[in-house]
Design a protein around this motif. Structure first.
Motif, mmCIF file in Angstrom:
data_model
loop_
_atom_site.group_PDB
_atom_site.id
_atom_site.type_symbol
_atom_site.label_atom_id
_atom_site.label_comp_id
_atom_site.label_asym_id
_atom_site.label_seq_id
_atom_site.Cartn_x
_atom_site.Cartn_y
_atom_site.Cartn_z
ATOM 1 N N ASN A 64 -11.547 -0.232 4.813
ATOM 2 C CA ASN A 64 -12.906 -0.222 4.267
ATOM 3 C C ASN A 64 -12.839 -0.624 2.796
ATOM 4 N N LYS A 65 -13.501 -1.678 2.436
ATOM 5 C CA LYS A 65 -13.427 -2.215 1.071
ATOM 6 C C LYS A 65 -13.962 -1.243 0.026
ATOM 7 N N ASN A 66 -14.750 -0.260 0.465
ATOM 8 C CA ASN A 66 -15.324 0.703 -0.471
ATOM 9 C C ASN A 66 -14.455 1.942 -0.686
ATOM 10 N N LEU A 67 -13.317 2.012 -0.009
ATOM 11 C CA LEU A 67 -12.441 3.166 -0.183
ATOM 12 C C LEU A 67 -11.915 3.219 -1.607
ATOM 13 N N ILE A 94 -15.918 13.870 -2.062
ATOM 14 C CA ILE A 94 -16.242 14.483 -0.773
ATOM 15 C C ILE A 94 -17.747 14.553 -0.518
ATOM 16 N N THR A 95 -18.540 14.502 -1.545
ATOM 17 C CA THR A 95 -19.993 14.599 -1.359
ATOM 18 C C THR A 95 -20.656 13.223 -1.265
ATOM 19 N N THR A 96 -19.859 12.181 -1.052
ATOM 20 C CA THR A 96 -20.440 10.851 -0.910
ATOM 21 C C THR A 96 -21.410 10.781 0.264
ATOM 22 N N SER A 100 -18.915 6.973 6.686
ATOM 23 C CA SER A 100 -17.676 6.400 7.197
ATOM 24 C C SER A 100 -16.456 6.873 6.421
ATOM 25 N N LEU A 101 -16.620 7.097 5.116
ATOM 26 C CA LEU A 101 -15.496 7.473 4.266
ATOM 27 C C LEU A 101 -15.410 8.962 3.974
ATOM 28 N N ARG A 102 -16.502 9.694 4.172
ATOM 29 C CA ARG A 102 -16.509 11.110 3.816
ATOM 30 C C ARG A 102 -15.417 11.916 4.530
ATOM 31 N N PRO A 103 -15.141 11.662 5.828
ATOM 32 C CA PRO A 103 -14.061 12.429 6.473
ATOM 33 C C PRO A 103 -12.704 12.233 5.799
#
Length: 215
Positions: A64-67, A94-96, A100-103
């Motif tokens: 994911n390019k936003n990681l 963590i509060t994003t 898709s990336l929060r986990p």
């Protein structure tokens, strides 16, 4: 004679280039990492297809390019959280709102809680509390995944230790406890009475000196 030597040189150079390209091609799906002892107990193989977070292979997150780049370094073992602002920034991801990336960011906070010492423990409580407040249903679902109750115990202990340092009057336990319950209820859409009771118990646990493992 010189021409023959020159031709041999070019052939050797071409052969090396070909081998180099072959190596790159074969390893295009691998990830280099620095092996460190601090991740002992994480259950990692550092294979992005074998390691998984919340039912998805790590490849899903790192492609994911936003990681966040620091999150990737955490997984690779190249960044260990420590007493510095960069750790606070990483854990607060963590509060994003990015589902898709929060986990993956939650996994990072959970593992940081696992390795925390006195100094590092001052960084985990606030993001843990904010996550529970913002995503109460998701929080309880995550807690329920661990049937032993150890995760729930470690999370609320972290919140009890440092989860209110962002409040100016963090010693006002009653006021902060009430705010915790109010915020979780307001963010818990269509919550039934069971969830509301769990929110109250969670708030009690965060302020209790008695440590229990039941949920």
């Amino acid at each position: 004679m010189q021409r023959i030597i020159f031709l041999l040189f070019l052939l050797t150079l071409f052969s090396c280039k070909k081998q180099e390209n072959l190596v790159i091609k074969e390893n295009k799906d691998t990830v280099e990492y620095e092996s460190t002892n601090w991740q002992e107990g994480f259950g990692l193989t550092h294979s992005i297809d074998l390691d998984s977070v919340w039912g998805k292979p790590v490849r899903y997150y790192i492609s994911n390019k936003n990681l966040d780049s620091k999150a990737l370094k955490f997984y690779l073992g190249n960044y260990r959280p420590k007493d510095e602002p960069e750790t606070a920034r990483l854990l607060n991801l963590i509060t994003t709102d990015n589902d898709s990336l929060r986990p993956f960011y939650r996994w990072i906070l959970d593992k940081t809680i696992l390795i925390q010492d006195g100094a590092l423990g001052e960084y985990t409580g606030v993001p843990a509390r904010k996550y529970a407040e913002k995503f109460p249903k998701e929080f309880f679902e995550y807690m329920d995944f661990d049937q032993s109750g150890e995760k729930y115990l470690s999370w609320y202990n972290s919140i009890a230790y440092s989860g209110f340092y962002d409040f100016e009057y963090y010693k006002d336990k009653d006021g902060i406890k009430g705010n915790l319950v109010k915020t979780m209820n307001s963010n818990c859409r269509n919550c039934d009475e069971t969830i509301k009771k769990r929110i109250l118990k969670f708030a009690d646990d965060c302020f209790s000196h008695e440590k229990t493992t039941s949920k």
